[in-house]
Design a protein around this motif. Structure first.
Motif, PDB file in Angstrom:
ATOM      1  N   ALA A 163       0.810  -1.214   0.000  1.00  0.00           N
ATOM      2  CA  ALA A 163       0.000   0.000   0.000  1.00  0.00           C
ATOM      3  C   ALA A 163       0.846   1.268   0.000  1.00  0.00           C
ATOM      4  O   ALA A 163       0.332   2.360  -0.225  1.00  0.00           O
ATOM      5  N   HIS A 164       2.132   1.120   0.257  1.00  0.00           N
ATOM      6  CA  HIS A 164       3.047   2.265   0.301  1.00  0.00           C
ATOM      7  C   HIS A 164       4.278   1.933  -0.540  1.00  0.00           C
ATOM      8  O   HIS A 164       5.384   1.798  -0.029  1.00  0.00           O
ATOM      9  N   ASP A 165       4.034   1.793  -1.830  1.00  0.00           N
ATOM     10  CA  ASP A 165       5.095   1.411  -2.758  1.00  0.00           C
ATOM     11  C   ASP A 165       5.346   2.545  -3.748  1.00  0.00           C
ATOM     12  O   ASP A 165       4.804   3.648  -3.602  1.00  0.00           O
ATOM     13  N   ILE A 166       6.157   2.289  -4.766  1.00  0.00           N
ATOM     14  CA  ILE A 166       6.474   3.329  -5.743  1.00  0.00           C
ATOM     15  C   ILE A 166       5.229   3.758  -6.507  1.00  0.00           C
ATOM     16  O   ILE A 166       5.093   4.918  -6.898  1.00  0.00           O
ATOM     17  N   GLY A 167       4.275   2.824  -6.681  1.00  0.00           N
ATOM     18  CA  GLY A 167       3.034   3.183  -7.346  1.00  0.00           C
ATOM     19  C   GLY A 167       2.250   4.219  -6.556  1.00  0.00           C
ATOM     20  O   GLY A 167       1.667   5.150  -7.136  1.00  0.00           O
ATOM     21  N   HIS A 168       2.230   4.062  -5.237  1.00  0.00           N
ATOM     22  CA  HIS A 168       1.566   5.057  -4.387  1.00  0.00           C
ATOM     23  C   HIS A 168       2.232   6.417  -4.554  1.00  0.00           C
ATOM     24  O   HIS A 168       1.549   7.444  -4.687  1.00  0.00           O
ATOM     25  N   LEU A 169       3.550   6.452  -4.578  1.00  0.00           N
ATOM     26  CA  LEU A 169       4.268   7.720  -4.711  1.00  0.00           C
ATOM     27  C   LEU A 169       4.019   8.355  -6.073  1.00  0.00           C
ATOM     28  O   LEU A 169       3.858   9.579  -6.175  1.00  0.00           O
ATOM     29  N   ASP A 170       3.992   7.533  -7.119  1.00  0.00           N
ATOM     30  CA  ASP A 170       3.672   8.050  -8.457  1.00  0.00           C
ATOM     31  C   ASP A 170       2.284   8.688  -8.469  1.00  0.00           C
ATOM     32  O   ASP A 170       2.077   9.746  -9.066  1.00  0.00           O
ATOM     33  N   ARG A 171       1.323   8.041  -7.805  1.00  0.00           N
ATOM     34  CA  ARG A 171      -0.048   8.568  -7.789  1.00  0.00           C
ATOM     35  C   ARG A 171      -0.140   9.855  -6.969  1.00  0.00           C
ATOM     36  O   ARG A 171      -0.859  10.789  -7.340  1.00  0.00           O
ATOM     37  N   VAL A 172       0.585   9.908  -5.856  1.00  0.00           N
ATOM     38  CA  VAL A 172       0.578  11.126  -5.046  1.00  0.00           C
ATOM     39  C   VAL A 172       1.150  12.292  -5.854  1.00  0.00           C
ATOM     40  O   VAL A 172       0.604  13.407  -5.832  1.00  0.00           O
ATOM     41  N   TRP A 173       2.225  12.054  -6.576  1.00  0.00           N
ATOM     42  CA  TRP A 173       2.807  13.105  -7.415  1.00  0.00           C
ATOM     43  C   TRP A 173       1.824  13.517  -8.503  1.00  0.00           C
ATOM     44  O   TRP A 173       1.648  14.707  -8.791  1.00  0.00           O
ATOM     45  N   HIS A 174       1.144  12.567  -9.092  1.00  0.00           N
ATOM     46  CA  HIS A 174       0.125  12.867 -10.111  1.00  0.00           C
ATOM     47  C   HIS A 174      -0.986  13.727  -9.510  1.00  0.00           C
ATOM     48  O   HIS A 174      -1.384  14.750 -10.097  1.00  0.00           O
ATOM     49  N   ASN A 175      -1.474  13.335  -8.340  1.00  0.00           N
ATOM     50  CA  ASN A 175      -2.519  14.114  -7.669  1.00  0.00           C
ATOM     51  C   ASN A 175      -2.034  15.519  -7.334  1.00  0.00           C
ATOM     52  O   ASN A 175      -2.771  16.504  -7.491  1.00  0.00           O
ATOM     53  N   ALA A 176      -0.800  15.612  -6.859  1.00  0.00           N
ATOM     54  CA  ALA A 176      -0.244  16.902  -6.469  1.00  0.00           C
ATOM     55  C   ALA A 176      -0.167  17.854  -7.662  1.00  0.00           C
ATOM     56  O   ALA A 176      -0.449  19.057  -7.526  1.00  0.00           O
ATOM     57  N   GLN A 177       0.187  17.330  -8.818  1.00  0.00           N
ATOM     58  CA  GLN A 177       0.262  18.173 -10.007  1.00  0.00           C
ATOM     59  C   GLN A 177      -1.114  18.706 -10.398  1.00  0.00           C
ATOM     60  O   GLN A 177      -1.243  19.870 -10.810  1.00  0.00           O
ATOM     61  N   ILE A 178      -2.124  17.866 -10.276  1.00  0.00           N
ATOM     62  CA  ILE A 178      -3.485  18.303 -10.593  1.00  0.00           C
ATOM     63  C   ILE A 178      -3.932  19.399  -9.633  1.00  0.00           C
ATOM     64  O   ILE A 178      -4.468  20.439 -10.044  1.00  0.00           O
ATOM     65  N   ILE A 179      -3.688  19.197  -8.350  1.00  0.00           N
ATOM     66  CA  ILE A 179      -4.109  20.172  -7.345  1.00  0.00           C
ATOM     67  C   ILE A 179      -3.325  21.475  -7.477  1.00  0.00           C
ATOM     68  O   ILE A 179      -3.865  22.566  -7.271  1.00  0.00           O
ATOM     69  N   ALA A 180      -2.050  21.369  -7.850  1.00  0.00           N
ATOM     70  CA  ALA A 180      -1.184  22.553  -7.916  1.00  0.00           C
ATOM     71  C   ALA A 180      -1.397  23.382  -9.178  1.00  0.00           C
ATOM     72  O   ALA A 180      -0.904  24.517  -9.253  1.00  0.00           O
ATOM     73  N   GLU A 181      -2.132  22.860 -10.134  1.00  0.00           N
ATOM     74  CA  GLU A 181      -2.320  23.584 -11.395  1.00  0.00           C
ATOM     75  C   GLU A 181      -2.913  24.965 -11.144  1.00  0.00           C
ATOM     76  O   GLU A 181      -3.901  25.127 -10.429  1.00  0.00           O
ATOM     77  N   GLY A 182      -2.265  25.961 -11.719  1.00  0.00           N
ATOM     78  CA  GLY A 182      -2.736  27.334 -11.578  1.00  0.00           C
ATOM     79  C   GLY A 182      -2.348  28.003 -10.279  1.00  0.00           C
ATOM     80  O   GLY A 182      -2.785  29.130 -10.003  1.00  0.00           O
ATOM     81  N   THR A 183      -1.537  27.336  -9.462  1.00  0.00           N
ATOM     82  CA  THR A 183      -1.099  27.918  -8.191  1.00  0.00           C
ATOM     83  C   THR A 183       0.380  28.289  -8.267  1.00  0.00           C
ATOM     84  O   THR A 183       1.075  27.942  -9.228  1.00  0.00           O
ATOM     85  N   SER A 184       0.861  28.936  -7.227  1.00  0.00           N
ATOM     86  CA  SER A 184       2.270  29.337  -7.167  1.00  0.00           C
ATOM     87  C   SER A 184       3.132  28.307  -6.451  1.00  0.00           C
ATOM     88  O   SER A 184       4.283  28.583  -6.112  1.00  0.00           O
ATOM     89  N   ALA A 185       2.606  27.126  -6.222  1.00  0.00           N
ATOM     90  CA  ALA A 185       3.340  26.101  -5.476  1.00  0.00           C
ATOM     91  C   ALA A 185       4.662  25.763  -6.159  1.00  0.00           C
ATOM     92  O   ALA A 185       4.739  25.674  -7.389  1.00  0.00           O
ATOM     93  N   ASP A 186       5.698  25.578  -5.359  1.00  0.00           N
ATOM     94  CA  ASP A 186       7.025  25.211  -5.854  1.00  0.00           C
ATOM     95  C   ASP A 186       6.989  23.743  -6.287  1.00  0.00           C
ATOM     96  O   ASP A 186       6.872  22.834  -5.465  1.00  0.00           O
ATOM     97  N   ARG A 187       7.111  23.516  -7.603  1.00  0.00           N
ATOM     98  CA  ARG A 187       6.998  22.158  -8.134  1.00  0.00           C
ATOM     99  C   ARG A 187       8.155  21.266  -7.700  1.00  0.00           C
ATOM    100  O   ARG A 187       7.996  20.054  -7.552  1.00  0.00           O
ATOM    101  N   THR A 188       9.320  21.834  -7.466  1.00  0.00           N
ATOM    102  CA  THR A 188      10.460  21.045  -7.003  1.00  0.00           C
ATOM    103  C   THR A 188      10.200  20.521  -5.596  1.00  0.00           C
ATOM    104  O   THR A 188      10.454  19.349  -5.293  1.00  0.00           O
ATOM    105  N   VAL A 189       9.680  21.381  -4.742  1.00  0.00           N
ATOM    106  CA  VAL A 189       9.337  20.973  -3.377  1.00  0.00           C
ATOM    107  C   VAL A 189       8.258  19.895  -3.409  1.00  0.00           C
ATOM    108  O   VAL A 189       8.351  18.876  -2.710  1.00  0.00           O
ATOM    109  N   LEU A 190       7.240  20.104  -4.228  1.00  0.00           N
ATOM    110  CA  LEU A 190       6.151  19.128  -4.325  1.00  0.00           C
ATOM    111  C   LEU A 190       6.639  17.784  -4.834  1.00  0.00           C
ATOM    112  O   LEU A 190       6.242  16.728  -4.328  1.00  0.00           O
TER     113      LEU A 190
END
Length: 206
Positions: free
Chosen positions: A18-45
């Motif tokens: 439940a906490h494998d590389i696939g989970h991390l890939d999905r979290v990064w995917h979700n983070a990009q969707i949520i961060a769209e149009g914001t000033s969030a630092d993509r490197t930090v995310l």
């Protein structure tokens, strides 16, 4: 940098199904969707998305609430090697520390809010359903109480029964979302869990 982060995880992280590389890939995917149009630092995310579970303690261990803090500490030398600035390292570590549900640490930056939402969204929907049962299987928990599957006449106990975890935590996650996009995604995925519970109820003998 994403490939280097994935390599760090493959070498140093403690993972489970439940906490494998696939989970991390999905979290990064979700983070990009949520961060769209914001000033969030993509490197930090990006860094926080892949290193937030660097130290993964079992759900039933007494120190579980410290896992995110330990992950942030373990992430520092890797972040330095990756060339992040000191400010970015501090922001990444805060996002990692604050992402945890059990730690109860409020996110104080946009990046931390986004990571927290992105991680919690992966606990919902079809993937979240699979992850929930995977973790419960590892912990040896029953699927549900045969005498009272939906805790109508007993207290909820997700330490014993997997289905109880839906009410004690999973279906409450949409209300914890910090961003509008995260809340929208979480509500949509929570409906999948509710449909599953309805289907389960229909299959069980009355």
């Amino acid at each position: 940098m994403r490939d280097r982060l994935r390599a760090i995880v493959a070498t140093h992280a403690t993972t489970d199904s439940a906490h494998d590389i696939g989970h991390l890939d999905r979290v990064w995917h979700n983070a990009q969707i949520i961060a769209e149009g914001t000033s969030a630092d993509r490197t930090v995310l990006l860094a926080a998305s892949y290193l937030h579970d660097l130290i993964n303690l079992p759900k039933d261990t007494p120190d579980r609430s410290r896992a995110s803090t330990l992950s942030a500490q373990a992430a520092v030398p890797h972040l330095e090697t990756l060339g992040l600035t000191q400010a970015q390292i501090e922001q990444t570590c805060h996002a990692i520390t604050a992402h945890s549900f059990s730690a109860g640490i409020p996110p104080e930056t946009l990046e931390a809010e986004i990571l927290q939402d992105a991680d919690r969204i992966d606990a919902l929907g079809a993937v979240g359903l699979a992850r929930c049962f995977a973790v419960s299987g590892m912990l040896g928990r029953q699927l549900f109480d045969p005498a009272d599957p939906f805790a109508e006449q007993r207290p909820l106990d997700d330490g014993r029964f997997t289905i109880d975890h839906f009410e004690t935590k999973l279906l409450r996650l949409p209300d914890t979302m910090r961003t509008a996009t995260g809340k929208k995604l979480a509500e949509k995925r929570a409906q999948i869990l509710r449909r599953y519970l309805n289907d389960l109820a229909a299959e069980l003998p009355k």
